[in-house]
Write a protein that holds these residues in place. Structure first.
Motif, PDB file in Angstrom:
ATOM      1  N   GLY A  73       3.964   9.909  -6.970  1.00  0.00           N
ATOM      2  CA  GLY A  73       5.249  10.368  -7.485  1.00  0.00           C
ATOM      3  C   GLY A  73       5.374  10.232  -8.995  1.00  0.00           C
ATOM      4  O   GLY A  73       6.302  10.778  -9.590  1.00  0.00           O
ATOM      5  N   GLY A  74       4.462   9.496  -9.613  1.00  0.00           N
ATOM      6  CA  GLY A  74       4.436   9.377 -11.061  1.00  0.00           C
ATOM      7  C   GLY A  74       5.369   8.331 -11.646  1.00  0.00           C
ATOM      8  O   GLY A  74       5.428   8.169 -12.868  1.00  0.00           O
ATOM      9  N   ALA A  78       0.831  -1.211   0.000  1.00  0.00           N
ATOM     10  CA  ALA A  78       0.000   0.000   0.000  1.00  0.00           C
ATOM     11  C   ALA A  78       0.864   1.259   0.000  1.00  0.00           C
ATOM     12  O   ALA A  78       0.578   2.232  -0.715  1.00  0.00           O
ATOM     13  CB  ALA A  78      -0.934  -0.010   1.214  1.00  0.00           C
ATOM     14  N   ILE A  79       1.934   1.231   0.784  1.00  0.00           N
ATOM     15  CA  ILE A  79       2.844   2.389   0.843  1.00  0.00           C
ATOM     16  C   ILE A  79       3.541   2.595  -0.504  1.00  0.00           C
ATOM     17  O   ILE A  79       3.617   3.715  -1.023  1.00  0.00           O
ATOM     18  CB  ILE A  79       3.881   2.203   1.968  1.00  0.00           C
ATOM     19  CG1 ILE A  79       3.189   2.239   3.342  1.00  0.00           C
ATOM     20  CG2 ILE A  79       4.969   3.277   1.891  1.00  0.00           C
ATOM     21  CD1 ILE A  79       4.107   1.886   4.499  1.00  0.00           C
TER      22      ILE A  79
END
Length: 497
Positions: free
Chosen positions: A251-252, A242-243
């Protein structure tokens, strides 16, 4: 499960009543019929839903990306069988695991039927991936539970079960595909959800009466200490994922293409680790280790076969939509209808193959020889697709009969390989890993589609002759090699046919 437990379980199952087979086969037959109706109905229109423009009811994704997503989605569907096999072997047993899987699949189709865009697409995929992983390997494992290991009806029973799968797969594109492409994609997905609901109803109503104790046994249950450790590992893994997902998306740098590439690598690593784990386990006997060694080349052959067969839902579906005349004998054809060809031919030919194996008895080809025939037919199904490009070029539309021939050839291969592979998997499985071995069989398909996610990027009309020729040629060569080594593999199988 030891032999005494197996005998006790078999006594609770009515052994006659469904075409000379145990009555429980009818429960599993119709459960899988409706589950496959829902899955193949959804799959018949999903590719078009992804790359059709927004003003045509689609999501407007790039066509090549849509093909890769279809392949990786299929890979994850089969890869999740690891979870389903582990849960069945260690916590719930196959019976309850099948039920919970059906619930998740139905929820996934309901989400897909709602106009939620790309977000709803990926959420629905998550539910269907997990649900199919719980249901599919365990239904097949329960078919094996209906028979003793030496029951001569076993291979025939798997062929009948396989026909049930494909009856659902045949009807679904004609209904869901027509409604999805003519009226509304979301309405088509809603019909797929109803299909899974019907399968759950059949399973719940007939399970106790026809299946007896089949699926109720947990072969390798977790100890209290293992339960606590497992819960911690799962919790930490979910939190970490999940993190990573959160920071990657915001952040892309976590793009769809990178996720697809990562899963493609997992498609090779996971089955490799699986083989090593079962082979080195102290619960695996010396004979069972020999069985696993014999199973490795069968797994590789199956992986190559599925790499071709599964392209019927992406590359050949694209070919049907973009390169094929969608009319024949005055009848307008929907491109999704071609997805019914594979199950149609299986429904027509499965009884013939089932009768043929029984009729031949001890004279029938060995399991490795059947696998090699499957590979050769699969390779030929791609080789014939070279001809339209050479004859008519790649600019004009081609006759739909070329696709019909391709699907027909790959079905001949599938009937040599797939039901026989299911049966061989249940017979070669180490006792402590019965359901997980079926998950490993499904991983052959997962690995194939994970590789396909990268391979399909090389397809376009200009390169189609090379594309079909190279892949088809590789399959034929491997099929011949496997046939030559079949006697040696038979020795490793130690008397199991």
């Amino acid at each position: 499960m030891d032999s005494r437990d197996k005998e006790t379980m078999l006594k609770t199952i009515p052994q006659k009543g469904f075409f000379g087979h145990p009555k429980g086969l009818s429960t599993l037959f119709f459960t899988e019929f409706w589950e496959r109706f829902s899955y193949y109905g959804m799959r018949a229109i999903l590719l078009f839903y992804m790359y059709y423009e927004l003003n045509h009811g689609g999501l407007g994704l790039d066509q090549t990306l849509a093909n890769s997503i279809m392949a990786i989605y299929g890979s994850l569907v089969y890869m999740s069988g690891i979870i389903g096999g582990w849960i069945a072997d260690r916590i719930l047993g196959t019976g309850r695991t099948v039920f919970y899987g059906g619930i998740l699949i139905m929820i996934g189709h309901i989400v897909l039927s709602l106009p939620g865009g790309v977000t709803a697409l990926f959420v629905s995929m998550a539910f269907i991936i997990l649900g199919t992983g719980l249901l599919k390997p365990n239904v097949a494992s329960m078919v094996g539970d209906l028979y003793s290991e030496k029951d001569p009806r076993r291979d025939s029973g798997f062929s009948i079960y396989y026909m049930g799968i494909n009856l659902g797969g045949f009807i679904a594109p004609l209904i869901v595909g027509t409604i999805g492409q003519t009226y509304n994609f979301h309405l088509g997905f809603a019909i797929a959800a109803f299909g899974m609901f019907a399968g759950l109803v059949v399973y719940v109503i007939t399970r106790k009466k026809y299946l007896g104790l089949a699926g109720s046994h947990v072969p390798n249950p977790l100890t209290r200490e293992e339960r606590g450790k497992t819960f911690k590992i799962i919790s930490v893994t979910v939190i970490i994922l999940a993190i990573i997902g959160w920071f990657g998306i915001t952040g892309g740098w976590l793009t769809i293409e990178r996720v697809i590439f990562f899963i493609s690598i997992l498609g090779i690593i996971i089955p490799t680790l699986y083989f090593i784990m079962m082979y080195r386990s102290p619960k695996t006997t010396a004979d069972e280790r020999s069985h696993l060694l014999a199973y490795i080349p069968l797994f590789i052959a199956a992986m190559v076969f599925w790499a071709i067969q599964e392209q019927g839902s992406n590359i050949l579906a694209t070919y049907a939509n973009e390169r094929t005349q969608l009319s024949f004998a005055g009848i307008e054809i929907h491109s999704s209808w071609f997805q019914s060809l594979n199950p149609l031919f299986i429904v027509a030919l499965a009884p013939v193959f089932a009768w043929m194996w029984v009729r031949l008895g001890d004279r029938q080809p060995t399991t490795p020889q059947k696998f090699s025939l499957g590979l050769i037919f699969a390779g030929l199904s791609f080789i014939v697709m070279i001809i339209p490009a050479f004859v008519n070029g790649t600019e004009s539309l081609v006759s739909p009969l070329w696709l019909v021939l391709s699907f027909f050839l790959v079905v001949l291969g599938e009937l040599c390989l797939s039901p026989v592979g299911l049966s061989a998997t249940t017979k070669l499985a180490p006792a402590a890993f019965a359901a997980q071995m079926m998950s490993l069989w499904n991983l052959s398909n997962a690995s194939a589609q994970a590789i396909n996610a990268q391979v399909v990027r090389f397809y376009n009309p200009e390169t189609e002759a090379i594309y079909f020729g190279v892949i088809g040629g590789i399959a034929i060569v491997l099929g011949i090699v496997l046939f030559l080594f079949a006697p040696k593999l038979k020795r490793f199988m130690k008397g199991i046919n």
